[in-house]
Design an enzyme around this catalytic site. Structure first.
Site, mmCIF file in Angstrom:
data_model
loop_
_atom_site.group_PDB
_atom_site.id
_atom_site.type_symbol
_atom_site.label_atom_id
_atom_site.label_comp_id
_atom_site.label_asym_id
_atom_site.label_seq_id
_atom_site.Cartn_x
_atom_site.Cartn_y
_atom_site.Cartn_z
ATOM 1 C CD GLU A 22 1.309 8.820 -4.109
ATOM 2 O OE1 GLU A 22 0.183 9.300 -4.205
ATOM 3 O OE2 GLU A 22 2.260 9.418 -3.577
ATOM 4 C CB SER A 150 3.742 8.058 3.792
ATOM 5 O OG SER A 150 4.709 8.803 3.125
ATOM 6 C CE1 TYR A 220 -7.048 5.277 -0.195
ATOM 7 C CE2 TYR A 220 -7.525 4.891 2.119
ATOM 8 C CZ TYR A 220 -7.320 5.759 1.068
ATOM 9 O OH TYR A 220 -7.388 7.101 1.271
ATOM 10 N NE ARG A 259 -9.252 13.989 -4.064
ATOM 11 C CZ ARG A 259 -8.301 13.052 -3.960
ATOM 12 N NH1 ARG A 259 -7.673 12.586 -5.004
ATOM 13 N NH2 ARG A 259 -7.980 12.564 -2.767
ATOM 14 C CG ASP A 261 -8.654 13.750 0.762
ATOM 15 O OD1 ASP A 261 -9.270 13.856 -0.310
ATOM 16 O OD2 ASP A 261 -7.623 13.067 0.896
ATOM 17 C CD GLU A 275 -4.302 14.114 1.859
ATOM 18 O OE1 GLU A 275 -3.098 14.391 1.718
ATOM 19 O OE2 GLU A 275 -4.828 13.111 1.350
ATOM 20 C CG ASN A 277 -4.440 14.706 -2.232
ATOM 21 O OD1 ASN A 277 -3.509 14.152 -1.680
ATOM 22 N ND2 ASN A 277 -5.699 14.583 -1.813
ATOM 23 N N GLY A 281 -4.961 12.135 -8.749
ATOM 24 C CA GLY A 281 -5.014 11.054 -9.735
ATOM 25 C C GLY A 281 -5.857 11.427 -10.951
HETATM 26 N N1 LIG Z 1 -8.330 12.606 11.568
HETATM 27 C C1 LIG Z 1 -8.953 11.641 10.887
HETATM 28 N N2 LIG Z 1 -10.188 11.209 11.277
HETATM 29 C C2 LIG Z 1 -10.813 10.231 10.583
HETATM 30 N N3 LIG Z 1 -10.301 9.610 9.506
HETATM 31 C C3 LIG Z 1 -9.082 9.982 9.079
HETATM 32 C C4 LIG Z 1 -8.345 11.016 9.736
HETATM 33 N N4 LIG Z 1 -7.161 11.175 9.089
HETATM 34 C C5 LIG Z 1 -7.165 10.285 8.078
HETATM 35 N N5 LIG Z 1 -8.316 9.564 8.051
HETATM 36 C C6 LIG Z 1 -8.684 8.537 7.091
HETATM 37 O O1 LIG Z 1 -7.502 8.079 6.437
HETATM 38 C C7 LIG Z 1 -7.523 8.426 5.043
HETATM 39 C C8 LIG Z 1 -6.156 8.888 4.583
HETATM 40 O O2 LIG Z 1 -5.751 10.042 5.306
HETATM 41 P P1 LIG Z 1 -5.248 11.363 4.622
HETATM 42 O O3 LIG Z 1 -4.924 12.331 5.703
HETATM 43 O O4 LIG Z 1 -6.212 11.830 3.586
HETATM 44 O O5 LIG Z 1 -3.862 10.937 3.975
HETATM 45 P P2 LIG Z 1 -3.456 10.211 2.591
HETATM 46 O O6 LIG Z 1 -4.651 10.286 1.674
HETATM 47 O O7 LIG Z 1 -2.298 11.009 2.116
HETATM 48 O O8 LIG Z 1 -3.088 8.837 2.997
HETATM 49 C C9 LIG Z 1 -8.580 9.505 4.950
HETATM 50 O O9 LIG Z 1 -9.131 9.513 3.639
HETATM 51 C C10 LIG Z 1 -9.579 9.096 6.008
HETATM 52 O O10 LIG Z 1 -10.408 8.041 5.577
HETATM 53 MG MG LIG Z 2 -6.102 11.698 1.428
#
Ligand SMILES: Nc1ncnc2c1ncn2[C@@H]1O[C@H](COP(=O)(O)OP(=O)(O)O)[C@@H](O)[C@H]1O
Ligand SMILES: [Mg+2]
Length: 322
Positions: A22, A150, A220, A259, A261, A275, A277, A281
């Protein structure tokens, strides 16, 4: 005002760039933070750990640092440990909270132990019983690397047959790979500022992908993704999410800021933590500054408040002698 901030904080290092995937985002976060701190009369200097040894922070007598690094070597507790060794106070959570938060599976274990809702999950291996996993978590499900930064290894899996391939894809990025129950519904994120009893959640941000269906690519890489803040949630639900995120933060022992999610299941409105963070950012488009602005806090004021909370986990023992 500005002269007093200069006196309060002394010589400040803004750590950005770094060695993680990142790096590019961090360069933007750090440039914003540096400019904001300097605009407040703070004696802030850029410092890129990819190019300089951290030992120089002590040699050059930095009084505190603002961590604007994301991912490995910046957000994962290793940098925090080095700064503890050097005795230089830093922004954001300490060693343990940073290290746990970097590992999504470990974070979920801590949350579950404390009764906080997060989607059911299992760790995967090359020889996992795929049928049993699909049966336990249901389909679709999410396969992702356990460590942050990742995102490329994340797949939404809709059939049992696709599971081994999704595992192989995630395993390219990380030794630890997990499968997680898929939550279909609203996606939210919410920052927290402060420590312990004084920690407070900022306004919730709602992320609206162009397509009502889950689509990682869209989310994204599309300009059509909308970020709503205020979230337009009913006030009781906004409060519920803020309270949950605050508990998720305290449970991990975070301080400074983070922050989290969250996904809200459309069927029953039950929120699930995904998760947290610990070095979010700070670009001009980032979500923590957006949420802070909704709370009436400027980007500059946010940077100053974070810097003011810079701290060390460890206090030297009062009777310590060589
Ligand atoms: N269990 C889940 N159910 C639905 N969407 C998910 C799930 N896990 C991840 N996502 C989607 O993928 C995105 C990225 O996952 P996340 O666990 O936040 O990891 P990172 O942000 O580190 O890539 C989330 O913002 C969400 O949109
Ligand atoms: Mg995330």
């Amino acid at each position: 005002m500005t002269a007093s901030l200069n006196k309060e904080f002394g010589k400040v290092g803004v750590l950005f760039g770094g060695r993680s995937a990142e790096r590019e985002i961090s360069l933007m976060s750090g440039a914003g933070v540096l400019k904001a701190l300097q605009s407040q009369g703070i004696d802030a200097h850029p410092f890129d750990p990819a190019h300089r040894s951290l030992a120089e922070l002590a040699a050059e007598k930095f009084d505190r640092v603002f961590i604007a690094l994301h991912g490995r070597y910046g957000e994962d507790g290793t940098l925090q440990g080095a700064l503890e060794q050097l005795g230089i106070p830093y922004t954001g959570p300490g060693v343990l909270a940073s290290a746990i938060a970097m590992d999504k599976a470990m974070t979920k274990r801590v949350w579950l132990h404390n009764g906080l809702p997060t989607p059911d999950f299992v760790m995967l291996a090359a020889d996992s019983d795929w049928d049993a996993i699909a049966k336990r978590l249901g389909l679709p499900l999410i396969v992702k690397p356990a460590h942050e930064g990742s995102t490329l290894g994340l797949t939404k899996v809709t059939t049992v047959e696709a599971l081994p391939q999704a595992y192989a894809q995630a395993a390219k990025f990380d030794k630890a790979v997990m499968a997680e129950a898929f939550i279909s519904g609203m996606e939210l994120t919410c920052p927290v500022l402060g420590a312990g009893e004084n920690a407070r959640a900022l306004p919730v941000v709602r992320i609206v992908a162009p397509d009502a269906n889950y689509d990682y690519q869209n989310k994204y890489f599309s300009d059509e993704t909308k970020y709503l803040c205020p979230s337009e949630l009913p006030p009781a639900q906004e409060k519920q999410i803020q309270q949950l995120v605050l508990e998720s933060y305290r449970t991990l022992g975070c301080r400074g800021w983070a922050r989290a999610d969250v996904m809200v299941n459309a069927k029953d409105n039950q929120p699930y933590l995904l998760e947290i963070n610990t070095s979010p950012g700070m670009t001009s488009h980032s979500l923590v500054p957006m949420s802070a602005a909704t709370a009436g806090m400027s980007y500059e004021a946010l940077c100053v408040e974070l810097l003011r909370m810079a701290a060390l986990d460890l206090q030297p023992s009062p009777d310590w002698k060589v």
